[in-house]
Design a protein around this motif. Structure first.
Motif, mmCIF file in Angstrom:
data_model
loop_
_atom_site.group_PDB
_atom_site.id
_atom_site.type_symbol
_atom_site.label_atom_id
_atom_site.label_comp_id
_atom_site.label_asym_id
_atom_site.label_seq_id
_atom_site.Cartn_x
_atom_site.Cartn_y
_atom_site.Cartn_z
ATOM 1 N N MET A 13 0.858 -1.185 0.000
ATOM 2 C CA MET A 13 0.000 0.000 0.000
ATOM 3 C C MET A 13 0.893 1.234 0.000
ATOM 4 N N GLY A 14 0.711 2.089 -0.985
ATOM 5 C CA GLY A 14 1.491 3.316 -1.050
ATOM 6 C C GLY A 14 0.829 4.438 -0.278
ATOM 7 N N ILE A 15 1.613 5.239 0.402
ATOM 8 C CA ILE A 15 1.112 6.335 1.232
ATOM 9 C C ILE A 15 1.087 7.624 0.417
ATOM 10 N N LEU A 16 -0.072 8.276 0.391
ATOM 11 C CA LEU A 16 -0.209 9.556 -0.296
ATOM 12 C C LEU A 16 -0.857 10.552 0.656
ATOM 13 N N ASN A 17 -0.018 11.365 1.298
ATOM 14 C CA ASN A 17 -0.490 12.378 2.241
ATOM 15 C C ASN A 17 -0.719 13.694 1.519
ATOM 16 N N VAL A 18 -1.983 14.118 1.420
ATOM 17 C CA VAL A 18 -2.287 15.406 0.802
ATOM 18 C C VAL A 18 -2.502 16.421 1.932
ATOM 19 N N THR A 19 -1.447 16.598 2.700
ATOM 20 C CA THR A 19 -1.457 17.421 3.915
ATOM 21 C C THR A 19 -0.244 18.347 3.913
ATOM 22 N N PRO A 20 -0.314 19.441 4.663
ATOM 23 C CA PRO A 20 0.860 20.306 4.790
ATOM 24 C C PRO A 20 1.768 19.928 5.949
ATOM 25 N N ASP A 21 1.344 18.977 6.793
ATOM 26 C CA ASP A 21 2.050 18.776 8.062
ATOM 27 C C ASP A 21 2.314 17.319 8.434
ATOM 28 N N SER A 22 2.272 16.399 7.481
ATOM 29 C CA SER A 22 2.620 15.017 7.804
ATOM 30 C C SER A 22 4.108 14.934 8.128
ATOM 31 N N ALA A 61 -0.036 16.255 16.276
ATOM 32 C CA ALA A 61 -0.686 16.983 15.184
ATOM 33 C C ALA A 61 -2.043 17.519 15.610
ATOM 34 N N ALA A 62 -2.333 18.740 15.178
ATOM 35 C CA ALA A 62 -3.645 19.326 15.423
ATOM 36 C C ALA A 62 -4.636 18.785 14.394
ATOM 37 N N ARG A 63 -5.893 18.703 14.773
ATOM 38 C CA ARG A 63 -6.917 18.183 13.878
ATOM 39 C C ARG A 63 -7.381 19.266 12.898
ATOM 40 N N VAL A 64 -7.862 18.829 11.739
ATOM 41 C CA VAL A 64 -8.556 19.722 10.819
ATOM 42 C C VAL A 64 -10.021 19.301 10.804
ATOM 43 N N ASP A 65 -10.913 20.192 10.337
ATOM 44 C CA ASP A 65 -12.316 19.819 10.321
ATOM 45 C C ASP A 65 -12.621 18.943 9.106
ATOM 46 N N ALA A 66 -13.810 18.333 9.126
ATOM 47 C CA ALA A 66 -14.188 17.388 8.080
ATOM 48 C C ALA A 66 -14.237 18.054 6.709
ATOM 49 N N GLU A 67 -14.664 19.307 6.662
ATOM 50 C CA GLU A 67 -14.756 20.006 5.386
ATOM 51 C C GLU A 67 -13.381 20.176 4.755
ATOM 52 N N GLU A 68 -12.400 20.562 5.563
ATOM 53 C CA GLU A 68 -11.050 20.744 5.031
ATOM 54 C C GLU A 68 -10.446 19.394 4.635
ATOM 55 N N GLU A 69 -10.673 18.384 5.438
ATOM 56 C CA GLU A 69 -10.161 17.051 5.098
ATOM 57 C C GLU A 69 -10.744 16.593 3.760
ATOM 58 N N SER A 70 -12.047 16.769 3.587
ATOM 59 C CA SER A 70 -12.691 16.375 2.329
ATOM 60 C C SER A 70 -12.176 17.197 1.154
ATOM 61 N N VAL A 85 -6.499 3.664 -10.642
ATOM 62 C CA VAL A 85 -5.736 3.360 -9.429
ATOM 63 C C VAL A 85 -6.699 2.954 -8.323
ATOM 64 N N LEU A 86 -6.426 1.840 -7.654
ATOM 65 C CA LEU A 86 -7.222 1.445 -6.494
ATOM 66 C C LEU A 86 -6.828 2.328 -5.318
ATOM 67 N N VAL A 87 -7.812 2.944 -4.696
ATOM 68 C CA VAL A 87 -7.565 3.939 -3.655
ATOM 69 C C VAL A 87 -8.272 3.534 -2.361
ATOM 70 N N SER A 88 -7.569 3.714 -1.245
ATOM 71 C CA SER A 88 -8.211 3.641 0.066
ATOM 72 C C SER A 88 -8.192 5.037 0.661
ATOM 73 N N ILE A 89 -9.149 5.316 1.540
ATOM 74 C CA ILE A 89 -9.203 6.603 2.217
ATOM 75 C C ILE A 89 -8.719 6.419 3.648
ATOM 76 N N ASP A 90 -7.730 7.213 4.014
ATOM 77 C CA ASP A 90 -7.153 7.187 5.363
ATOM 78 C C ASP A 90 -7.870 8.268 6.172
ATOM 79 N N THR A 91 -8.873 7.859 6.943
ATOM 80 C CA THR A 91 -9.655 8.820 7.720
ATOM 81 C C THR A 91 -10.263 8.144 8.939
#
Length: 283
Positions: A13-22, A61-70, A85-91
């Protein structure tokens, strides 16, 4: 819906973090085009699944709200799914999981094991998707305070067993459940190594196991320089990640979750070609 258990294993499983702070690659794939290109590249490198996350779960890490995560994850999932591409959601949020599945995700990777959002089990059961249940004791800002165990293997096994029982009671099919020991989540380095040595005790629960050591701090501590400074995360712990991932596969892990896909795929190919049997351990 894709049956992940039917994928030829061991699964990478490949990790794809679409975050500014991972912790390892925060900000590198925050741009949608960069994220999609990286996801496609990981698939080309041999990732069976690309795990897209929009909220950092590093310690503190501080949490983000659901809207920003989405907002972060959904456009990337749509484009990757359209590219095949087969994708899983990390949430940990049911609402984000449901939206991600509608966008094309085929699995949910929930680091809270269903504890963070009681609606998650309902979403997973209704959608019929695989669900990775990770061992978890609390959110990032306090999880390391919860790293207290008498017997880490026995306690993680018991707590994962309860998560599985709760999922089954909520209507999730047994063949959709995957477990994850949660290395680094409410665990110190000694706990991580103890769990690695005794994966058989967790496998005895009877479910596929996902092992996720990639670039984590305990590997940085292991590889510390002469002055005791830990090896940095950004690509400098990948060889150790490959080694621990192969150890997990040899012990019977169904899959491994990594940042650097190609090296892990290559190492597993070598292990498979060697004909070395999987290790057997009694619980």
């Amino acid at each position: 819906m894709t049956d992940l258990h039917a994928l030829q294993g061991p699964v990478v499983m490949g990790i794809l973090n679409v975050t500014p702070d991972s912790f390892s690659d925060g900000g590198r794939y925050a741009d949608r085009d960069a994220a999609v290109a990286h996801g496609v590249a990981m698939r080309a490198d041999g990732a069976a699944l690309v795990d897209v996350g929009g909220e950092s779960t590093r310690p503190g890490a501080a949490r983000v709200d659901a809207e920003e995560e989405s907002r972060r994850v959904l456009p990337v999932i749509r484009e990757l799914a359209a590219a095949g591409v087969l994708v899983s959601i990390d949430t940990t949020r049911a609402s984000v999981a449901a939206a991600a599945i509608a966008a094309g995700a085929v699995a949910v990777n929930d680091v809270s094991g269903g504890l963070a959002d009681p609606e998650m089990a309902k979403v997973v059961a209704a959608e019929g998707v695989p669900w990775v249940l990770m061992h978890w004791r609390g959110h990032s800002q306090r999880m390391q305070q919860l790293a207290v165990y008498g017997d880490v293997v026995a306690e993680v096994r018991a707590e994962l067993s309860r998560r599985v029982d709760d999922a089954l009671a909520a209507g999730v099919a047994a063949d959709k459940i995957i477990i994850d020991p949660g290395l680094g989540f409410a665990k110190d380095a000694a706990h991580n190594w103890e769990l690695t040595r005794h994966l058989g005790a967790l496998l005895s629960l009877g479910f596929p196991l996902l092992f996720a050591s990639s670039r984590k701090s305990y590997l940085g501590s292991l590889l510390a320089g002469p002055d005791g400074t830990p090896r940095p995360a950004g690509g400098q712990r990948d060889a150790a990640t490959v080694a621990t991932s192969v150890l997990a596969v040899a012990a019977g892990a169904w899959g491994v979750r990594v940042h650097q896909v190609r090296d892990t795929v290559d190492a597993i190919a070598v292990w498979k070609a060697s004909g070395a049997p999987r290790l057997r351990e009694t619980a």
